[in-house]
Enzyme design. Structure first.
Site, PDB file in Angstrom:
ATOM      1  N   GLU A 207       0.832  -1.219   0.000  1.00 58.33           N
ATOM      2  CA  GLU A 207       0.000   0.000   0.000  1.00 58.33           C
ATOM      3  C   GLU A 207       0.855   1.253   0.000  1.00 58.33           C
ATOM      4  O   GLU A 207       1.969   1.266   0.534  1.00 58.33           O
ATOM      5  CB  GLU A 207      -0.957  -0.001   1.197  1.00 58.33           C
ATOM      6  CG  GLU A 207      -0.302  -0.312   2.535  1.00 58.33           C
ATOM      7  CD  GLU A 207      -0.411   0.831   3.529  1.00 58.33           C
ATOM      8  OE1 GLU A 207      -0.479   1.998   3.075  1.00 58.33           O
ATOM      9  OE2 GLU A 207      -0.407   0.566   4.735  1.00 58.33           O
TER      10      GLU A 207
ATOM     11  N   ARG B  48       0.444  -2.702  12.351  1.00 52.03           N
ATOM     12  CA  ARG B  48      -0.181  -3.630  11.398  1.00 52.03           C
ATOM     13  C   ARG B  48      -0.592  -2.955  10.088  1.00 52.03           C
ATOM     14  O   ARG B  48      -1.639  -3.235   9.519  1.00 52.03           O
ATOM     15  CB  ARG B  48      -1.368  -4.345  12.040  1.00 52.03           C
ATOM     16  CG  ARG B  48      -1.014  -5.052  13.342  1.00 52.03           C
ATOM     17  CD  ARG B  48      -2.185  -5.812  13.924  1.00 52.03           C
ATOM     18  NE  ARG B  48      -2.476  -7.017  13.160  1.00 52.03           N
ATOM     19  CZ  ARG B  48      -1.845  -8.181  13.307  1.00 52.03           C
ATOM     20  NH1 ARG B  48      -0.866  -8.301  14.177  1.00 52.03           N
ATOM     21  NH2 ARG B  48      -2.188  -9.235  12.569  1.00 52.03           N
TER      22      ARG B  48
ATOM     23  N   CYS C 257       7.678  -1.412  -1.831  1.00 56.22           N
ATOM     24  CA  CYS C 257       8.861  -2.280  -1.906  1.00 56.22           C
ATOM     25  C   CYS C 257       9.995  -1.861  -0.986  1.00 56.22           C
ATOM     26  O   CYS C 257      10.599  -2.705  -0.316  1.00 56.22           O
ATOM     27  CB  CYS C 257       9.344  -2.387  -3.348  1.00 56.22           C
ATOM     28  SG  CYS C 257      10.094  -0.879  -4.024  1.00 56.22           S
TER      29      CYS C 257
ATOM     30  N   HIS D 143      13.065  -0.291  -7.688  1.00 56.30           N
ATOM     31  CA  HIS D 143      12.485  -1.428  -6.992  1.00 56.30           C
ATOM     32  C   HIS D 143      13.563  -2.130  -6.178  1.00 56.30           C
ATOM     33  O   HIS D 143      14.721  -2.218  -6.602  1.00 56.30           O
ATOM     34  CB  HIS D 143      11.849  -2.397  -7.995  1.00 56.30           C
ATOM     35  CG  HIS D 143      11.118  -3.534  -7.358  1.00 56.30           C
ATOM     36  ND1 HIS D 143      10.156  -3.351  -6.391  1.00 56.30           N
ATOM     37  CD2 HIS D 143      11.217  -4.892  -7.528  1.00 56.30           C
ATOM     38  CE1 HIS D 143       9.686  -4.528  -6.001  1.00 56.30           C
ATOM     39  NE2 HIS D 143      10.327  -5.477  -6.666  1.00 56.30           N
TER      40      HIS D 143
ATOM     41  N   ASP E 173      10.914 -11.513  -2.804  1.00 56.44           N
ATOM     42  CA  ASP E 173      10.291 -10.204  -3.007  1.00 56.44           C
ATOM     43  C   ASP E 173       8.889 -10.216  -2.409  1.00 56.44           C
ATOM     44  O   ASP E 173       8.029 -10.965  -2.865  1.00 56.44           O
ATOM     45  CB  ASP E 173      10.234  -9.901  -4.505  1.00 56.44           C
ATOM     46  CG  ASP E 173       9.822  -8.476  -4.816  1.00 56.44           C
ATOM     47  OD1 ASP E 173       9.438  -7.742  -3.884  1.00 56.44           O
ATOM     48  OD2 ASP E 173       9.879  -8.090  -5.999  1.00 56.44           O
TER      49      ASP E 173
END
Length: 262
Positions: free
Chosen positions: A47, A72, A77, A115, A130
């Site tokens: 998110e 939580r 990435c 990334h 990943d």
């Protein structure tokens, strides 16, 4: 193979394993590594909500731990793989961090290096791990070896070598092979990701600043959000809806992703 370390863990590691719902072996094996990655993808959402809310991200492990384990939440990435890499090191795995170029749906190839991926050693082999992609990606580690087709459920992946871009992870789609992302074997330090994540958080043409992108795997499929639209994939069908109020939106985030915004 290492002895099981489940009886000798830091409280923070135990809490992380509880967060992802993992109760399997911790013996340093490739099977345990696969179980950890798959559990993570089913428990921690991808998110970008903090970016959209203008909350600066931190890549420091204590702050990532507070966000993802204590509160939580999820992340993208640079957050998710940084913290997952910390967990794997705490469990005794040898982990190397790399920077990658994300090719899927790239409108202007070659893509930027934006990334974060991990190379993890287990049972004498290297594995690509990943947990930081919102789209469909390997649910289990991919062995870093050229040309081996690696089936994962109804998905199939393989790594190819490119003279310039290094390792190229490809996915089988519609009977052919498509590029997913590439990476070179240049180890990265935590500070090496600061400029890339700053661009992702602030650049006018960054995809992360445009609209909500949320995703999590489920036992039946996956749940996603694009903009304001929720898409719940289960079996062969998909349910879509757009919450009409802020309360409905927050309730849906909690129900489908476990996210509670402060």
């Amino acid at each position: 193979m290492k002895d099981d370390r489940s009886t000798d863990l830091k409280p923070e590691v135990r809490a992380y394993l509880e967060r992802i719902g993992y109760s399997g072996p911790l013996d340093g094996s490739a099977a345990a590594l696969a179980g950890l990655q798959e559990a993570h993808l089913h428990a921690v959402p991808y998110e970008n909500l903090d970016i959209l809310r203008g909350i600066p991200l931190s890549l420091d492990v204590p702050k990532l731990y507070d966000k993802i384990v204590v509160r939580r939440r999820g992340g993208y990435c640079f957050e998710l793989n940084a913290l997952f890499g910390w967990l794997l090191r705490e469990l005794g795995y040898a982990v190397t961090d790399y920077m990658a170029r994300f090719w899927r749906d790239e409108p202007d190839p070659p893509p930027k290096r934006r990334h974060h991926v991990l190379s993890v050693e287990a049972e004498g082999a290297l594995w690509l791990c990943d947990v930081g992609v919102g789209g469909i990606v390997p649910r289990r580690p991919v062995r870093i070896a050229e040309g081996i087709e690696q089936q994962q459920g109804d998905e199939c992946y393989r790594l190819e070598r490119d003279e310039y871009f290094g390792w190229m992870l490809c996915e089988r789609k519609h009977g052919g092979w498509s590029r997913l992302y590439s990476f070179t074997e240049e180890p990265q330090l935590p500070k090496d990701y600061i400029m890339a994540t700053y661009w992702c958080e602030n650049a006018p043409d960054s995809i992360f600043t445009r609209e909500a992108m949320i995703a999590i795997r489920t036992a039946d499929g996956r749940n996603t959000v694009v903009g304001r639209e929720f898409r719940i994939f289960a079996g062969d069908g998909v349910q879509t809806f757009v919450p009409q109020t802020e309360t409905e939106y927050r309730d849906a985030l909690k129900r489908y992703f476990g996210i509670e915004l402060e």
